[in-house]
Design a protein around this motif. Structure first.
Motif, PDB file in Angstrom:
ATOM      1  N   UNK A   1      47.270  35.619  51.275  1.00  0.00           N
ATOM      2  CA  UNK A   1      47.907  36.601  50.355  1.00  0.00           C
ATOM      3  C   UNK A   1      46.871  37.386  49.845  1.00  0.00           C
ATOM      4  N   UNK A   2      46.634  38.667  50.109  1.00  0.00           N
ATOM      5  CA  UNK A   2      45.297  39.482  49.228  1.00  0.00           C
ATOM      6  C   UNK A   2      45.803  39.511  47.915  1.00  0.00           C
ATOM      7  N   UNK A   3      44.961  38.915  47.141  1.00  0.00           N
ATOM      8  CA  UNK A   3      45.330  39.087  45.568  1.00  0.00           C
ATOM      9  C   UNK A   3      44.646  40.241  44.851  1.00  0.00           C
ATOM     10  N   UNK A   4      43.662  40.800  45.623  1.00  0.00           N
ATOM     11  CA  UNK A   4      43.056  42.183  45.077  1.00  0.00           C
ATOM     12  C   UNK A   4      42.009  42.683  45.984  1.00  0.00           C
ATOM     13  N   UNK A   5      41.865  44.262  45.790  1.00  0.00           N
ATOM     14  CA  UNK A   5      40.813  44.757  46.612  1.00  0.00           C
ATOM     15  C   UNK A   5      40.145  45.396  45.621  1.00  0.00           C
ATOM     16  N   UNK A   6      38.550  45.194  45.581  1.00  0.00           N
ATOM     17  CA  UNK A   6      37.670  45.857  44.798  1.00  0.00           C
ATOM     18  C   UNK A   6      36.733  46.960  45.699  1.00  0.00           C
ATOM     19  N   UNK A   7      36.944  48.105  45.277  1.00  0.00           N
ATOM     20  CA  UNK A   7      36.404  49.218  46.097  1.00  0.00           C
ATOM     21  C   UNK A   7      35.056  49.282  45.555  1.00  0.00           C
ATOM     22  N   UNK A   8      34.072  49.389  46.824  1.00  0.00           N
ATOM     23  CA  UNK A   8      32.841  49.469  46.830  1.00  0.00           C
ATOM     24  C   UNK A   8      32.412  50.782  46.309  1.00  0.00           C
ATOM     25  N   UNK A   9      31.565  51.032  45.492  1.00  0.00           N
ATOM     26  CA  UNK A   9      30.954  52.247  44.973  1.00  0.00           C
ATOM     27  C   UNK A   9      30.350  53.113  46.125  1.00  0.00           C
ATOM     28  N   UNK A  10      30.564  54.465  46.272  1.00  0.00           N
ATOM     29  CA  UNK A  10      29.450  55.119  47.124  1.00  0.00           C
ATOM     30  C   UNK A  10      29.899  54.655  48.752  1.00  0.00           C
ATOM     31  N   UNK A  11      28.678  54.120  49.319  1.00  0.00           N
ATOM     32  CA  UNK A  11      28.621  53.679  50.428  1.00  0.00           C
ATOM     33  C   UNK A  11      28.745  52.122  50.695  1.00  0.00           C
ATOM     34  N   UNK A  12      28.976  51.639  49.657  1.00  0.00           N
ATOM     35  CA  UNK A  12      29.235  49.978  49.670  1.00  0.00           C
ATOM     36  C   UNK A  12      30.493  49.641  50.164  1.00  0.00           C
TER      37      UNK A  12
END
Length: 589
Positions: free
Chosen positions: A167-178
């Motif tokens: 189960x996906x607990x969280x998604x942390x979005x990368x800044x810019x091109x990360x």
């Protein structure tokens, strides 16, 4: 000694050296790139079909699917949504290459079939029936979702798609091109992986809409319950009336998606390839409170009251009922479905779910997955897709808003056979002539490259919305009960045959055919309005009817489509026997 104390005791040269090593490792990790190109949250049909489509379009794409349920999944106690119509059938069969599976492991569908309420619904042969007497040329299917998911999962693994259970607990979005970081829990263990793109196919869990505050409610407030019974219920055996039995030229009613219709509700019966039958109740709470049928016992009692023939059949197989599920206020939408700048997308029920009446869920997956595949493939190959994603997002949400109007405030019409049968034929004709035609010609993904087509799309959306309003207006003044017992929605209607045929394969001249479809749909709208208006103009004694007639006569849109109908009818006439209650009724038997 903690880390901060240790660092404070280092000399300035040692601290600088340590910082250099940390920077070097970060640069190495960045140069290596993310673990995956695309991470898909959710392991159902939306996720699996998207993975296959992306791999087909761009074979080198590294894809991870994270789903909560390991495969194989059980067939009979699984996801609802067993019926496909033309777009979904073409998507599965032709675009994803599942023709062998569909032919050998699923059931060929004999279209949509409706039975409208009559005299307590004790005898199905006395109910007005809307359906086809033959199979239509373009094949559609009744889908056992568990069986389909297992096959899709198998093919994804063969194609090199990585599938993880958790189960996906969280998604942390990368800044810019990360890259983005996806945190997954499996049992007591939490691990992380990275991906350039993340697609939410988590269904009604709606992982990203919750995180990004994208959830949008709709005013379409209806509820559903459903069950699977481990036997083949054959609605074609509910009557031995010879005339009723003789209506079909080929096939049998059990192969249709059968709907039992009444004011504010419909009940589905769908035969599955696993040998089971899916049965569901869908109702507007303005007519049927959810707590009247939200348990198995209550649902059986409700069926006894409104659909006694169906209730009796289920009661005879009560020991074979395997599951019972509920879905309150099932319709929902999203404020955004694609973001090319932040590199995320929504597909399937995670983004938008409208209504099950016309089995549009897999259609939205087909259209949406095509737009997502196009966008992700371009971006991974170095193209800036920010503007493209904005256009695709606007297109998809405009189409679904139009589609929602087909259902919103339309459940009262289900108690009027005259209005509802005309609406169903119009809705299918519009679907074939517009949505199905664009999909079969690959035109949804090219809208961003062809801005000149946008006014045409806006015009058709306006036409659809105005016609849905017309059906509500007509229903408010329609009290007749049609004498026709069977309305064949395909073979006798030349406009239906024409629109269906034009949807099959790619058009030799897309623009010319599309323009002709648009004209034909306006002609059809004009024919219906002209016929109803003429009939209602004779009702001088009813003030509400006369007020509605006068409103139609003063409506610029109504005048326009009536004019198109009169002009085209002299050179390209279309059948008019599909409009019940206001034209001479025919018994097709």
């Amino acid at each position: 000694m903690d880390v901060h104390t240790q660092l404070s005791q280092l000399s300035s040269q040692s601290r600088e050296a340590l910082a250099g090593r940390i920077r070097a490792r970060l640069l190495e990790a960045e140069a290596a790139g993310p673990d995956h190109d695309v991470a898909i949250v959710g392991g159902g049909v939306a996720a699996l079909t998207l993975a296959l489509e992306i791999r087909s379009a761009r074979p080198r794409t590294r894809i991870l699917i994270v789903g909560p349920n390991p495969h194989p999944v059980p067939e009979i106690t699984h996801t609802v949504g067993e019926s496909t119509v033309e777009i979904a059938a073409q998507y599965l069969r032709d675009r994803l290459g599942l023709a062998d599976h569909l032919q050998n492991s699923q059931i060929r569908k004999m279209g949509l079939r409706m039975f409208f309420s009559h005299d307590g619904n004790a005898d199905i042969a006395r109910r007005t029936e809307l359906g086809s007497s033959t199979f239509t040329p373009q094949v559609t299917y009744q889908i056992d979702r568990g069986r389909l998911e297992n096959e899709l999962n198998r093919r994804c693994l063969l194609e090199g798609v990585e599938i993880a259970s958790g189960r996906v607990r969280s998604v942390d979005f990368g800044a810019g091109d990360h890259p983005h970081t996806i945190n997954v829990q499996h049992g007591d263990t939490v691990s992380s992986t990275t991906a350039r793109w993340v697609v939410d196919a988590s269904g009604r869990n709606r992982t990203l809409p919750r995180k990004l505050d994208l959830r949008r409610s709709t005013e379409h407030d209806c509820n559903a319950v459903w069950l699977r019974v481990a036997t083949e219920i054959d609605i074609g055996q509910w009557s031995d009336d010879a005339h009723w039995q003789a209506r079909l030229i080929e096939g049998d009613r059990a192969l249709s998606t059968n709907h039992l219709m009444g004011e504010g509700y419909w009940v589905w019966l769908i035969r599955l390839a696993s040998g089971s039958t899916s049965v569901g109740i869908v109702a507007d709470p303005a007519f049927h409170a959810f707590d009247r049928f939200n348990t198995l016992a209550k649902a059986q009692s409700w069926l006894c009251e409104y659909e006694p023939q169906c209730a009796a059949v289920l009661a005879s197989h009560e020991d074979l009922i395997k599951d019972f599920r509920v879905m309150k206020h099932y319709s929902h939408s999203a404020t955004k479905v694609y973001d090319g700048r932040q590199r995320w997308c929504l597909t399937g029920d995670s983004g938008i779910f409208l209504d099950p009446l016309y089995s549009s869920g897999l259609d939205l997956i087909a259209i949406g997955n095509g737009l997502i595949t196009d966008m992700i493939s371009r971006e991974l190959d170095g193209e800036n897709v920010v503007a493209r994603s904005g256009i695709s997002d606007s297109l998809f949400r405009s189409l679904t808003d139009m589609w929602l109007n087909v259902y919103h405030n339309q459940y009262p019409l289900m108690g009027s056979p005259a209005v509802m049968s005309a609406k169903v034929i119009w809705d299918i004709a519009f679907y074939w002539g517009f949505l199905g035609f664009l999909y079969s010609n690959g035109r949804f993904v090219t809208v961003a490259d062809d801005p000149e087509v946008v006014p045409h799309l806006e015009g058709l959306i306006k036409l659809s919305n105005r016609m849905q309003q017309f059906f509500r207006e007509w229903a408010a003044v329609e009290s007749s009960r049609p004498v026709a017992k069977f309305v064949d929605l395909y073979a006798p209607l030349n406009f239906m045959v024409k629109l269906h045929t034009a949807m099959m394969g790619k058009a030799a001249d897309f623009t010319a055919q599309f323009d002709d479809n648009v004209e034909l749909l306006h002609q059809l709208a004009g024919q219906l309005i002209e016929t109803v208006l003429t009939e209602k103009s004779r009702t001088f004694s009813e003030d509400d009817v006369m007020r509605q007639v006068q409103a139609w006569q003063q409506d610029a849109f109504v005048r326009e489509v009536r004019s198109i109908y009169r002009r085209r009818q002299t050179t390209s006439p279309i059948n008019r026997d599909w409009i019940l209650g206001v034209t001479p009724a025919l018994e097709f038997s």
